[in-house]
Design an enzyme around this catalytic site. Structure first.
Site, short mmCIF file in Angstrom:
data_model
loop_
_atom_site.label_atom_id
_atom_site.label_comp_id
_atom_site.label_asym_id
_atom_site.label_seq_id
_atom_site.Cartn_x
_atom_site.Cartn_y
_atom_site.Cartn_z
N ASP A 63 0.85 -1.19 0.00
CA ASP A 63 0.00 0.00 0.00
C ASP A 63 0.89 1.25 0.00
OD1 ASP A 63 -2.39 1.44 0.24
OD2 ASP A 63 -2.34 1.40 2.43
N GLU B 295 -1.53 5.98 -8.74
CA GLU B 295 -2.49 6.95 -8.19
C GLU B 295 -2.37 8.27 -8.92
OE1 GLU B 295 -3.14 7.15 -3.96
OE2 GLU B 295 -3.38 9.33 -4.02
N HIS C 245 -7.58 9.88 3.96
CA HIS C 245 -7.22 8.87 4.96
C HIS C 245 -7.62 9.31 6.36
CE1 HIS C 245 -4.09 7.78 1.78
NE2 HIS C 245 -4.83 6.70 1.91
N GLY D 114 -9.09 5.79 1.37
CA GLY D 114 -9.76 6.62 2.37
C GLY D 114 -11.25 6.31 2.47
N ASN E 58 -9.98 0.43 -0.13
CA ASN E 58 -8.98 0.33 0.93
C ASN E 58 -9.58 0.69 2.29
OD1 ASN E 58 -7.24 -0.09 -1.18
ND2 ASN E 58 -5.79 1.52 -0.60
N THR F 52 -8.55 2.52 8.65
CA THR F 52 -9.05 3.16 9.87
C THR F 52 -10.10 2.31 10.59
OG1 THR F 52 -8.58 5.36 8.99
CG2 THR F 52 -10.25 5.23 10.71
P1 13P Z 1 -8.95 4.75 5.59
O1 13P Z 1 -8.07 5.59 6.44
O2 13P Z 1 -10.22 5.46 5.24
O3 13P Z 1 -9.23 3.40 6.17
O4 13P Z 1 -8.18 4.51 4.18
C1 13P Z 1 -7.13 3.57 4.12
C2 13P Z 1 -6.37 3.63 2.85
O5 13P Z 1 -6.73 4.27 1.89
C3 13P Z 1 -5.11 2.87 2.82
O6 13P Z 1 -4.43 3.04 1.62
O1 G3H Z 2 -2.85 5.01 3.65
C1 G3H Z 2 -2.24 4.77 4.67
C2 G3H Z 2 -2.60 3.57 5.42
O2 G3H Z 2 -3.69 3.82 6.28
C3 G3H Z 2 -1.40 3.01 6.14
O3 G3H Z 2 -1.03 3.80 7.22
O4 G3H Z 2 1.44 4.12 6.96
O5 G3H Z 2 0.32 4.34 9.20
O6 G3H Z 2 0.56 2.10 8.12
P1 G3H Z 2 0.43 3.59 7.92
ZN ZN Z 3 -4.50 4.99 0.81
#
Ligand code: 13P
Ligand code: G3H
Ligand code: ZN
Length: 307
Positions: free
Chosen positions: A82, A134, A180, A211, A253, A256
């Protein structure tokens, strides 16, 4: 079964108009919860690690946990990076057996974004690994932003077409007003979901919504009841998710909501059972909570019963 490429999972989703959840994983319990939910729902699933997750748990630990889980799974599973920030990070993941990587070049001007994405595609495709790119900047649509500023931030459909053609990416993350974290909107959700339809019509590509957490009120209530202080949080409504899928989103994705499911359950145990100190008794309910949340997402996304 062995891990499959993300492109394979998304091809079916794109053909049949549903979305597959990509759930962020940081530890054993989260991975188990996602695998169990996928089996419960007979759903294909994507487990994704951020670079921070790999830093926390180690590439070896995380990738092997997911590979072991996938080997026992009877549903298709992909392991995805990711928000990869560099070509090197993508190569590290490919070497660790990931079947998909995201190269996030969204902060570069268009040509630079195409160039770095194509560089990763040229490497990844040789070994059958999928690539997500992206285009556009994730972020809430503020009331005081004018149309030009808004267009500059959100994914431009014509650029999306050129991006897919020139980079060869298998999937495209689009910016349509989601962001996010737990604080997505100041008041009600403002999203430009119609843009997804236009991008789909022009590209036909598998589209990704980042997000996308709902910041589920039941989890917020539980967390706050047992000591959290989460005020003013707001997520993407379920109706918007359904609409986004109907317009062409195929990968969604979620991080959160996983975090909230985990920590609200931990808070409840620690608060209601102050004599418990066995980590299994503290983290076990968190794993159950994530399993339920992931099952709910699979039903919402329409991937239940597709495996
Ligand atoms: P959320 O923070 O809405 O869960 O999105 C996660 C995300 O896009 C990780 O790439
Ligand atoms: O988009 C980001 C994801 O929520 C991952 O978050 O880098 O804190 O693991 P992180
Ligand atoms: Zn993301």
């Amino acid at each position: 079964m062995p891990l499959v490429s993300m492109a394979e999972i998304l091809k079916d989703a794109n053909q049949h108009g549903y979305a597959v959840g990509a759930f962020n994983v940081n530890n054993l319990e989260m991975a188990q919860a996602i695998f169990w939910a996928a089996e419960d729902e007979r759903s294909p699933v994507i487990l994704q690690c951020s670079e921070n997750a790999a830093k926390y748990a180690g590439f070896d630990f995380l990738s092997n946990i997911v590979k072991i889980g996938a080997s026992k799974a009877t549903v298709p599973v992909a392991l995805h990076l990711d928000h990869g920030k560099s070509v090197e990070a993508c190569i590290t993941c490919i070497r660790h057996g990931f079947t998909s990587v995201m190269i996030d070049g969204s902060h570069f001007p268009f040509e630079g974004n195409v160039a770095i994405t194509k560089q990763v595609v040229d490497i990844a495709h040789v070994v059958g690994v999928s690539v997500e790119g992206e285009l556009g900047r994730l972020g809430g649509i503020e009331d005081d932003v004018n149309v030009d500023e808004r267009d500059a931030m959100l994914t431009d459909p014509q650029e999306a077409k050129a991006f897919i053609e020139q980079s060869g990416a298998d999937a495209l993350a689009v910016a349509v007003g989601t962001s996010h974290g737990a604080y997505k909107f100041k008041s009600e959700a403002k999203l430009d979901l119609g843009r997804i339809k236009e991008i789909k019509q022009l590209t036909g590509a598998a589209l990704v919504l980042h997000g996308a957490s709902g910041v589920l009120p039941s989890l917020i209530e539980k967390a706050n009841k047992y000591g959290a202080k989460l005020e003013g949080v707001r997520g993407v409504p379920e109706e918007s998710i359904k609409e986004a899928i109907s317009y062409g989103i195929n990968k969604i994705n979620i991080d959160t909501d996983m975090r909230l499911a985990f920590t609200s359950a931990v808070r409840e145990v620690l608060y209601t059972k102050p004599t418990d100190f066995d980590p299994r008794k503290v983290i076990g309910p968190a794993r159950d909570s994530i399993r339920e949340v992931v099952r709910g997402k699979m039903q919402l996304f329409g991937s239940s019963g597709k495996a």
